[in-house]
Write an enzyme that holds these catalytic residues in place. Sequence first.
Site, PDB file in Angstrom:
ATOM      1  N   TYR A  51      26.529 -61.734   5.532  1.00  0.00           N
ATOM      2  CA  TYR A  51      25.481 -62.081   4.561  1.00  0.00           C
ATOM      3  C   TYR A  51      24.329 -62.855   5.222  1.00  0.00           C
ATOM      4  O   TYR A  51      23.287 -63.057   4.618  1.00  0.00           O
ATOM      5  CB  TYR A  51      26.046 -62.890   3.384  1.00  0.00           C
ATOM      6  CG  TYR A  51      27.217 -62.237   2.665  1.00  0.00           C
ATOM      7  CD1 TYR A  51      27.566 -60.917   2.908  1.00  0.00           C
ATOM      8  CD2 TYR A  51      27.976 -62.949   1.757  1.00  0.00           C
ATOM      9  CE1 TYR A  51      28.648 -60.327   2.279  1.00  0.00           C
ATOM     10  CE2 TYR A  51      29.062 -62.370   1.111  1.00  0.00           C
ATOM     11  CZ  TYR A  51      29.387 -61.058   1.384  1.00  0.00           C
ATOM     12  OH  TYR A  51      30.466 -60.488   0.746  1.00  0.00           O
ATOM     13  N   LEU A 191      30.698 -57.392 -11.620  1.00  0.00           N
ATOM     14  CA  LEU A 191      29.829 -56.840 -12.660  1.00  0.00           C
ATOM     15  C   LEU A 191      29.373 -55.429 -12.269  1.00  0.00           C
ATOM     16  O   LEU A 191      28.402 -54.914 -12.830  1.00  0.00           O
ATOM     17  CB  LEU A 191      28.602 -57.744 -12.859  1.00  0.00           C
ATOM     18  CG  LEU A 191      28.908 -59.215 -13.188  1.00  0.00           C
ATOM     19  CD1 LEU A 191      27.620 -60.050 -13.213  1.00  0.00           C
ATOM     20  CD2 LEU A 191      29.644 -59.333 -14.522  1.00  0.00           C
ATOM     21  N   ILE A 229      33.968 -63.610  -8.511  1.00  0.00           N
ATOM     22  CA  ILE A 229      32.840 -64.251  -7.811  1.00  0.00           C
ATOM     23  C   ILE A 229      31.515 -63.554  -8.123  1.00  0.00           C
ATOM     24  O   ILE A 229      30.873 -62.984  -7.239  1.00  0.00           O
ATOM     25  CB  ILE A 229      33.107 -64.283  -6.284  1.00  0.00           C
ATOM     26  CG1 ILE A 229      33.614 -62.908  -5.785  1.00  0.00           C
ATOM     27  CG2 ILE A 229      34.122 -65.355  -5.930  1.00  0.00           C
ATOM     28  CD1 ILE A 229      33.675 -62.782  -4.248  1.00  0.00           C
ATOM     29  N   SER A 232      24.659 -64.390  -8.541  1.00  0.00           N
ATOM     30  CA  SER A 232      23.357 -64.466  -9.198  1.00  0.00           C
ATOM     31  C   SER A 232      22.535 -65.543  -8.509  1.00  0.00           C
ATOM     32  O   SER A 232      23.081 -66.526  -8.010  1.00  0.00           O
ATOM     33  CB  SER A 232      23.499 -64.795 -10.689  1.00  0.00           C
ATOM     34  OG  SER A 232      22.206 -64.865 -11.267  1.00  0.00           O
ATOM     35  N   ARG A 237      21.643 -67.296 -15.571  1.00  0.00           N
ATOM     36  CA  ARG A 237      22.796 -66.382 -15.419  1.00  0.00           C
ATOM     37  C   ARG A 237      23.941 -67.088 -14.712  1.00  0.00           C
ATOM     38  O   ARG A 237      25.115 -66.893 -15.065  1.00  0.00           O
ATOM     39  CB  ARG A 237      22.388 -65.144 -14.616  1.00  0.00           C
ATOM     40  CG  ARG A 237      21.411 -64.265 -15.349  1.00  0.00           C
ATOM     41  CD  ARG A 237      20.928 -63.170 -14.415  1.00  0.00           C
ATOM     42  NE  ARG A 237      20.055 -62.225 -15.087  1.00  0.00           N
ATOM     43  CZ  ARG A 237      19.432 -61.244 -14.466  1.00  0.00           C
ATOM     44  NH1 ARG A 237      19.570 -61.090 -13.158  1.00  0.00           N
ATOM     45  NH2 ARG A 237      18.662 -60.423 -15.131  1.00  0.00           N
ATOM     46  N   SER A 240      25.586 -69.085 -17.364  1.00  0.00           N
ATOM     47  CA  SER A 240      26.329 -68.341 -18.400  1.00  0.00           C
ATOM     48  C   SER A 240      27.545 -67.631 -17.813  1.00  0.00           C
ATOM     49  O   SER A 240      28.546 -67.432 -18.492  1.00  0.00           O
ATOM     50  CB  SER A 240      25.416 -67.370 -19.151  1.00  0.00           C
ATOM     51  OG  SER A 240      25.067 -66.299 -18.321  1.00  0.00           O
ATOM     52  N   ASN A 241      27.497 -67.275 -16.522  1.00  0.00           N
ATOM     53  CA  ASN A 241      28.629 -66.546 -15.930  1.00  0.00           C
ATOM     54  C   ASN A 241      29.898 -67.392 -15.828  1.00  0.00           C
ATOM     55  O   ASN A 241      30.991 -66.844 -15.738  1.00  0.00           O
ATOM     56  CB  ASN A 241      28.253 -66.019 -14.537  1.00  0.00           C
ATOM     57  CG  ASN A 241      27.271 -64.857 -14.600  1.00  0.00           C
ATOM     58  OD1 ASN A 241      27.027 -64.300 -15.668  1.00  0.00           O
ATOM     59  ND2 ASN A 241      26.706 -64.492 -13.460  1.00  0.00           N
TER      60      ASN A 241
HETATM   61  N1  LIG Z   1      34.448 -58.452   0.435  1.00  0.00           N
HETATM   62  C1  LIG Z   1      33.526 -57.518   0.278  1.00  0.00           C
HETATM   63  O1  LIG Z   1      33.528 -56.462   0.943  1.00  0.00           O
HETATM   64  C2  LIG Z   1      32.420 -57.749  -0.707  1.00  0.00           C
HETATM   65  C3  LIG Z   1      31.546 -56.689  -1.034  1.00  0.00           C
HETATM   66  C4  LIG Z   1      30.539 -56.940  -1.973  1.00  0.00           C
HETATM   67  C5  LIG Z   1      30.427 -58.175  -2.565  1.00  0.00           C
HETATM   68  N2  LIG Z   1      31.295 -59.204  -2.207  1.00  0.00           N
HETATM   69  C6  LIG Z   1      31.193 -60.554  -2.811  1.00  0.00           C
HETATM   70  O2  LIG Z   1      31.207 -60.425  -4.220  1.00  0.00           O
HETATM   71  C7  LIG Z   1      30.045 -61.053  -4.765  1.00  0.00           C
HETATM   72  C8  LIG Z   1      29.611 -60.379  -6.056  1.00  0.00           C
HETATM   73  O3  LIG Z   1      29.396 -58.988  -5.871  1.00  0.00           O
HETATM   74  P1  LIG Z   1      27.936 -58.307  -5.870  1.00  0.00           P
HETATM   75  O4  LIG Z   1      26.961 -59.314  -5.399  1.00  0.00           O
HETATM   76  O5  LIG Z   1      28.031 -57.040  -5.115  1.00  0.00           O
HETATM   77  O6  LIG Z   1      27.679 -57.864  -7.366  1.00  0.00           O
HETATM   78  P2  LIG Z   1      27.899 -58.433  -8.867  1.00  0.00           P
HETATM   79  O7  LIG Z   1      28.280 -59.867  -8.851  1.00  0.00           O
HETATM   80  O8  LIG Z   1      28.795 -57.453  -9.541  1.00  0.00           O
HETATM   81  O9  LIG Z   1      26.438 -58.233  -9.478  1.00  0.00           O
HETATM   82  C9  LIG Z   1      25.353 -58.971  -9.009  1.00  0.00           C
HETATM   83  C10 LIG Z   1      24.102 -58.468  -9.737  1.00  0.00           C
HETATM   84  O10 LIG Z   1      24.214 -58.740 -11.135  1.00  0.00           O
HETATM   85  C11 LIG Z   1      23.114 -59.561 -11.561  1.00  0.00           C
HETATM   86  N3  LIG Z   1      23.669 -60.527 -12.533  1.00  0.00           N
HETATM   87  C12 LIG Z   1      24.578 -61.504 -12.297  1.00  0.00           C
HETATM   88  N4  LIG Z   1      24.884 -62.169 -13.440  1.00  0.00           N
HETATM   89  C13 LIG Z   1      24.153 -61.592 -14.414  1.00  0.00           C
HETATM   90  C14 LIG Z   1      24.021 -61.844 -15.797  1.00  0.00           C
HETATM   91  N5  LIG Z   1      24.713 -62.799 -16.415  1.00  0.00           N
HETATM   92  N6  LIG Z   1      23.141 -61.053 -16.515  1.00  0.00           N
HETATM   93  C15 LIG Z   1      22.436 -60.077 -15.912  1.00  0.00           C
HETATM   94  N7  LIG Z   1      22.529 -59.801 -14.597  1.00  0.00           N
HETATM   95  C16 LIG Z   1      23.377 -60.552 -13.849  1.00  0.00           C
HETATM   96  C17 LIG Z   1      22.581 -60.240 -10.315  1.00  0.00           C
HETATM   97  O11 LIG Z   1      21.190 -60.494 -10.450  1.00  0.00           O
HETATM   98  P3  LIG Z   1      20.412 -61.856 -10.035  1.00  0.00           P
HETATM   99  O12 LIG Z   1      21.008 -62.401  -8.773  1.00  0.00           O
HETATM  100  O13 LIG Z   1      19.007 -61.382  -9.859  1.00  0.00           O
HETATM  101  O14 LIG Z   1      20.555 -62.815 -11.189  1.00  0.00           O
HETATM  102  C18 LIG Z   1      22.852 -59.163  -9.255  1.00  0.00           C
HETATM  103  O15 LIG Z   1      21.814 -58.193  -9.284  1.00  0.00           O
HETATM  104  C19 LIG Z   1      29.031 -60.921  -3.620  1.00  0.00           C
HETATM  105  O16 LIG Z   1      27.889 -61.747  -3.789  1.00  0.00           O
HETATM  106  C20 LIG Z   1      29.904 -61.283  -2.449  1.00  0.00           C
HETATM  107  O17 LIG Z   1      30.103 -62.677  -2.374  1.00  0.00           O
HETATM  108  C21 LIG Z   1      32.280 -58.980  -1.294  1.00  0.00           C
END
Ligand SMILES: NC(=O)c1ccc[n+]([C@@H]2O[C@H](COP(=O)([O-])OP(=O)(O)OC[C@H]3O[C@@H](n4cnc5c(N)ncnc54)[C@H](OP(=O)(O)O)[C@@H]3O)[C@@H](O)[C@H]2O)c1
Length: 274
Positions: A51, A191, A229, A232, A237, A240-241
């Site tokens: 990251y 999400l 995890i 955002s 957000r 609220s999460n």
């Molecule tokens: N181990 C692995 O291989 C791996 C792979 C992927 C991810 N991860 C970890 O998992 C974490 C989460 O996964 P992710 O980042 O892929 O996706 P996610 O958490 O499923 O979704 C993040 C997206 O949703 C938006 N969002 C978040 N809360 C919201 C809400 N209450 N209302 C509307 N939109 C909302 C965020 O926008 P904004 O930020 O603009 O608010 C962002 O665009 C990562 O950050 C990372 O730490 C690990």
Amino acid sequence: MTTAPLIPLNDGHSIPQVGLGVYKVSDSEAVDAIASALQSGYRHIDTATLYDNETGVGEAVKRAAVPRAEIFVTTKVFQDRHGYDEARRSFDESLQRLQLEYVDLFLIHWPAPKQNRYVETWRALEKIQADGLARSIGVSNFHTHHLDRLAAETSIVPSVNQVELHPWLPQAELRAYHAAHGIATEAWSPLARGRVLDNPVLDEIAARHGVSAAQVVIRWHVQLGNVVIPKSITPSRIASNIDIFDFSLDDDDLALIATLESGERTGRDPDDVG
Ligand SMILES: NC(=O)c1ccc[n+]([C@@H]2O[C@H](COP(=O)([O-])OP(=O)(O)OC[C@H]3O[C@@H](n4cnc5c(N)ncnc54)[C@H](OP(=O)(O)O)[C@@H]3O)[C@@H](O)[C@H]2O)c1
């Protein structure tokens, strides 16, 4: 402010059930997002070498009014650093960027089975834990056959397996394996990278409870027993999460969410990565 419950790990430590993911977040965004998260009650941050924001995460922890001991920090070794010595060097570099004396959880980011070095890499994590530099050690994106191999060839069972998991990919079989082996399930892209926000089934459940679709899905994770995890950088957000502990989903809600399962991934199949 909301406090997430602690989930016990198989090594005697515990992990806050809701954390802040910081994938695709810059160093400076991480500083602000983590400050906001700590204010909202989060005590758990998930980063990785990939990251490229460990410096920002470390800065946020250093600046925080919350003591370091109360913040659970996870980082990961990427598959370009597999191997016993290389994984240790990668860990040492992470610790330096984070400016921490230890991390709470250190994970192998992907098994990268074509390299066939995740067993060796796991032995490096065992040593890092023995040296007191990672309180807990675990894996990410491991299928059951990768976990079986670790069980056969190494001595420590991972405390956590962090995998893609959301209503489209609920991973029931893997969760059952984890439960049988004392491994905590941690959900990434909980999400589905925002896809849950545009779904009539989730909207309907959300309206019934007077919450958002994102809150419904995070609550669903918590009721399944997952560590979750959501990422955002938006303060409202972020707040609220984690504000999902004063309503609960009933059997009808859970049955409706179960209809969303399709097996679709937002990321790649772990056997094809690395
Ligand atoms: N181990 C692995 O291989 C791996 C792979 C992927 C991810 N991860 C970890 O998992 C974490 C989460 O996964 P992710 O980042 O892929 O996706 P996610 O958490 O499923 O979704 C993040 C997206 O949703 C938006 N969002 C978040 N809360 C919201 C809400 N209450 N209302 C509307 N939109 C909302 C965020 O926008 P904004 O930020 O603009 O608010 C962002 O665009 C990562 O950050 C990372 O730490 C690990």
